[in-house]
Design an enzyme around this catalytic site. Structure first.
Site, PDB file in Angstrom:
ATOM      1  N   SER A 115       4.083   2.547   8.146  1.00  0.00           N
ATOM      2  CA  SER A 115       3.797   1.520   7.149  1.00  0.00           C
ATOM      3  C   SER A 115       5.052   1.168   6.381  1.00  0.00           C
ATOM      4  O   SER A 115       5.713   2.050   5.838  1.00  0.00           O
ATOM      5  CB  SER A 115       2.745   2.021   6.168  1.00  0.00           C
ATOM      6  OG  SER A 115       1.490   1.986   6.765  1.00  0.00           O
TER       7      SER A 115
ATOM      8  N   HIS B  66       0.819  -1.215   0.000  1.00  0.00           N
ATOM      9  CA  HIS B  66       0.000   0.000   0.000  1.00  0.00           C
ATOM     10  C   HIS B  66       0.854   1.267   0.000  1.00  0.00           C
ATOM     11  O   HIS B  66       0.332   2.354  -0.239  1.00  0.00           O
ATOM     12  CB  HIS B  66      -1.059  -0.011   1.118  1.00  0.00           C
ATOM     13  CG  HIS B  66      -0.580   0.312   2.496  1.00  0.00           C
ATOM     14  ND1 HIS B  66      -0.270  -0.649   3.431  1.00  0.00           N
ATOM     15  CD2 HIS B  66      -0.385   1.501   3.124  1.00  0.00           C
ATOM     16  CE1 HIS B  66       0.096  -0.075   4.562  1.00  0.00           C
ATOM     17  NE2 HIS B  66       0.040   1.236   4.407  1.00  0.00           N
TER      18      HIS B  66
ATOM     19  N   ASP C 104       1.219  -7.577   2.297  1.00  0.00           N
ATOM     20  CA  ASP C 104       1.292  -6.139   2.013  1.00  0.00           C
ATOM     21  C   ASP C 104       2.755  -5.690   1.814  1.00  0.00           C
ATOM     22  O   ASP C 104       3.315  -4.982   2.639  1.00  0.00           O
ATOM     23  CB  ASP C 104       0.631  -5.385   3.176  1.00  0.00           C
ATOM     24  CG  ASP C 104       0.256  -3.964   2.791  1.00  0.00           C
ATOM     25  OD1 ASP C 104       0.817  -3.445   1.812  1.00  0.00           O
ATOM     26  OD2 ASP C 104      -0.594  -3.367   3.483  1.00  0.00           O
TER      27      ASP C 104
END
Ligand code: ARG
Length: 723
Positions: free
Chosen positions: A658, A89, A229
């Site tokens: 992230s 992402h 991810d």
């Protein structure tokens, strides 16, 4: 003697194990945390993690930055040739940009077979060279209690000058650096961050979207999780290993340090630390602020965002081309829609108001008992006044960010206001022409992700929310009148304004820019409404928003100064601010609520359980399903025979982290952090050790997808794998 020492150490360790520590720690504080980290299982020293005079762990941590150098995610270097991992992402925008309808690598995945096949990605990365405490330089002639507006101006001036002079001090190398002077503890402390910024970044590989975003929005912010991810990129440098613009002849960057990868697996309570770039937290929010966010600010954002997302979804589900076109916009909006929704319901439930109130009362008593009222007392009334005003006026900026800014024609309209000013000034006609020509060049880019049916409906939604939700006294008269004229038929209003506007297609915009006129602009109601709204905010309401901001920043600064003074021995972790932090903790399961407890890891079994052919979120490639069924996991299997997918630790992270490396006690990579859990969705406002977990992708699932599924096992040759 010996026995006592052992007993004592035992005592320290067991106390340490009882509590998870809140804290996203700035690297210059970790010397003070070394003992506590080592007691939990860290085998490294603080110097192995951060030391500006030798290669250390921080040199393998990557700051993902836009081309304008705005930070957005974290990554970690995993080879001697500048290969780095981040989340899917995080790479999403770059991957979408590299996708076409004919070669849709977002949907299908991609692995470069050799360096020549790697594809130019549109972002920069920063490597932190060092951190410098510049508090005394910043605050030498500035006192805590001096007049706020004079202080704000003095601080802003100093900051700009200091940033420039620190950069100048770098001499010949200065253009390779970004220097940021950043406030900590609400402006009680300032640190300068030096980043070496690399600009030639290339995509090495990504799983297909239905692996990298498996579970979609339904699973987002949730545990148990099965999303791979991750995506992989490489940093390129010039012949001297220094930053350079993209050039085919650039060389893979040779890092000072890269993380070895440990595929031995882990056990509950194993030490785990995360280094990365948390963006923003507000852990010291005043109690009334908690109320404001819970009852007003968050619920409003959720409402507006949801309606815009519904429009996107309607068209994205119907057409794969539109799905690709709006993918990145949708993911960004949706991610924080869900987070804000969770915050709105969790903030009242988690007694955060009461907790903050208790802290404030404690501070008040300390101020009184120590005769500090002259310095600190004003902070409480400042907060009370600011939040009372915020209740009345705070939403106009929320509707700007989540409303106006989500309508592309409105955003284009705002971008034209400078041109209007030039056009109105006869002496500036040359400049106006130049500006219009410049804008002409941007048009392809501007309308690249633009679909009429979506934009008309979004416009209707935005007009509706502005008119229905906000006090008409503070709205542009043009908007109020027009809405009345259309008798609240916002769809009709939007389609008519849209049809007449020159902002709604590349061709019309081109024609307008070829012979721009202020008169045309002022006849275009989308242009008029968007700019009038901006004007209301920036001109009419500016004094009041400045007053609110100034009260809040003074109160925050005084509050945190008092807190630091009251407990001068305690280590307080400052709110996140986009600078590198370290959080340490353990691999750990959790009890989510009465009768519900979760294991600390998931396996491929769960992928097969969730797998739903044809579903937009839970489909998966047939090939993967077959491989998982066959259990052909090779060296990536856990000792229990399964392929572990994701795992939990009690580290303290937030958005911006992230893609961060999850590192074991020996400094080896065991996973990549990518999310937080639903039960701690309000963690930016308060830390709850029992509930807060970081969700990470197990490095073994990453390597399984890269190697066995993606056929890119040759990349293992440049990594260091600890088996
Ligand atoms: N919640 C994750 C974060 O904020 C982002 C996950 C992105 N995935 C998605 N389905 N939108 O870091």
């Amino acid at each position: 003697m010996k026995k006592i020492a052992v007993l004592l150490i035992g005592f320290v360790i067991s106390v340490g194990q009882l509590r998870a520590d809140e804290g996203m720690w700035p690297l210059i504080m970790i010397q003070q945390l070394q003992d506590s980290m080592q007691a939990r299982g860290l085998k490294l020293t603080a110097d192995d993690i951060y030391n500006i005079n030798k290669a250390c762990a921080k040199d393998a941590v990557v700051r993902l930055m836009s081309k304008q150098n705005r930070m957005f995610c974290t990554g970690e270097i995993i080879s001697s040739e500048g290969l780095f991992l981040t989340n899917h992402h995080c790479g999403y925008g770059a991957i979408q940009e590299l996708s076409t309808n004919e070669d849709n690598i977002l949907a299908n995945g991609f692995w470069a077979k050799n360096k020549g096949e790697e594809r130019k990605a549109n972002f920069n990365i920063g490597l932190l060279a060092r951190v410098e405490d510049v508090t005394s330089k910043m605050l030498d002639s500035i006192s805590l209690t001096m007049d706020e507006s004079a202080r704000a101006k003095a601080v802003a001036d100093k900051l700009t000058k200091l940033q420039a002079s620190l950069k100048e001090g770098l001499g010949a190398d200065k253009d390779n650096y970004v220097v940021e002077v950043v406030p900590f503890y609400a402006g009680n402390k300032f640190l300068a961050m030096y980043y070496m910024v690399y600009k030639d970044i290339r995509l090495v590989g990504t799983p297909p979207e239905n692996i990298g975003k498996f579970g979609g929005e339904t699973d987002n912010w949730m545990w148990p999780r099965h999303t791979a991810d991750f995506s992989m990129f490489r940093i390129y440098a010039n012949a001297d290993n220094k930053p350079a613009e993209y050039n085919a002849s650039n060389k893979p960057y040779a890092p000072l340090h890269f993380f070895p990868i440990n595929i031995q697996g882990k056990n509950p309570e194993d030490f785990a630390m995360i280094m990365g770039y948390p963006g923003r937290t507000q852990r010291y929010t005043y109690s009334k602020g908690i109320q404001y966010f819970a009852s007003k600010e968050r619920p409003m954002r959720v409402k507006v965002r949801r309606d815009v997302l519904d429009v996107y979804e309607e068209f994205m589900h119907a057409d794969p081309k539109i799905k690709l076109m709006y993918a990145d916009k949708f993911a960004g909006l949706s991610n924080y829609w869900k987070k804000f929704m969770g915050e709105a319901s969790a903030l009242p439930q988690q007694q955060l108001f009461e907790k903050r109130k208790a802290e404030e009362d404690k501070l008040k008593s300390w101020i009184t008992a120590n005769n500090k009222g002259a310095v600190y007392n004003e902070l409480f009334s400042l907060y009370d006044q600011a939040y009372a005003q915020q209740e009345k006026y705070g939403l106009y900026s929320v509707y700007f960010q989540d409303g106006v800014s989500n309508s592309q024609p409105m955003v284009f309209a705002l971008g034209l206001s400078k041109l209007e000013a030039l056009l109105k000034d006869k002496s500036k006609s040359e400049e106006a022409k130049k500006a219009a020509d410049e804008m002409m060049k941007e048009l392809d880019e501007q309308y690249k992700e633009y679909f009429d049916p979506i934009e008309v409906k979004v416009l209707a939604t935005v007009l509706m929310h502005l008119t229905e939700d906000l006090d008409h006294a503070n709205l542009p008269k043009e908007l109020v009148d027009l809405s009345a004229k259309y008798n609240k038929d916002y769809s009709k209003m939007a389609s008519e304004l849209y049809a007449k506007s020159f902002l709604t297609s590349k061709e019309k915009m081109k024609a307008f820019l070829a012979s721009p006129s202020a008169k045309k602009m002022n006849k275009d109601m989308i242009y008029v409404i968007a700019n009038a709204y901006m004007n209301k905010m920036n001109v009419d309401m500016r004094p009041i928003s400045m007053e609110i901001n100034s009260k809040l920043s003074r109160a925050n600064r005084l509050f945190q100064a008092a807190m630091l003074e009251m407990d001068s021995k305690k280590l307080y972790s400052p709110d996140a601010n986009g600078t590198m932090r370290l959080t340490y903790g353990r691999v750990l399961p959790y009890n989510a609520k009465d009768a519900v407890s979760y294991k600390e890891f998931t396996t491929s079994k769960g992928i097969l359980e969730k797998y739903t052919p044809g579903d937009i979120e839970f489909d998966a490639p047939k090939k993967l399903v077959e491989m998982l069924k066959a259990k052909d996991f090779g060296q990536y299997a856990d000792k229990d025979g399964e392929l572990h997918a994701c795992f939990l630790t009690d580290n303290d992270i937030t958005g911006g982290n992230s893609g961060s490396p999850v590192i074991n006690g020996r400094g080896e990579l065991i996973g990549t952090a990518f999310d937080g859990n639903w039960e701690a969705i309000a963690s930016d406002f308060g830390f709850d050790a029992n509930l807060q977990r970081t969700i990470s992708l197990d490095i073994r699932y990453t390597l399984f997808i890269m190697d066995k599924f993606g056929g890119a096992g040759y990349l293992l040759n440049e990594m260091k794998i600890v088996k």
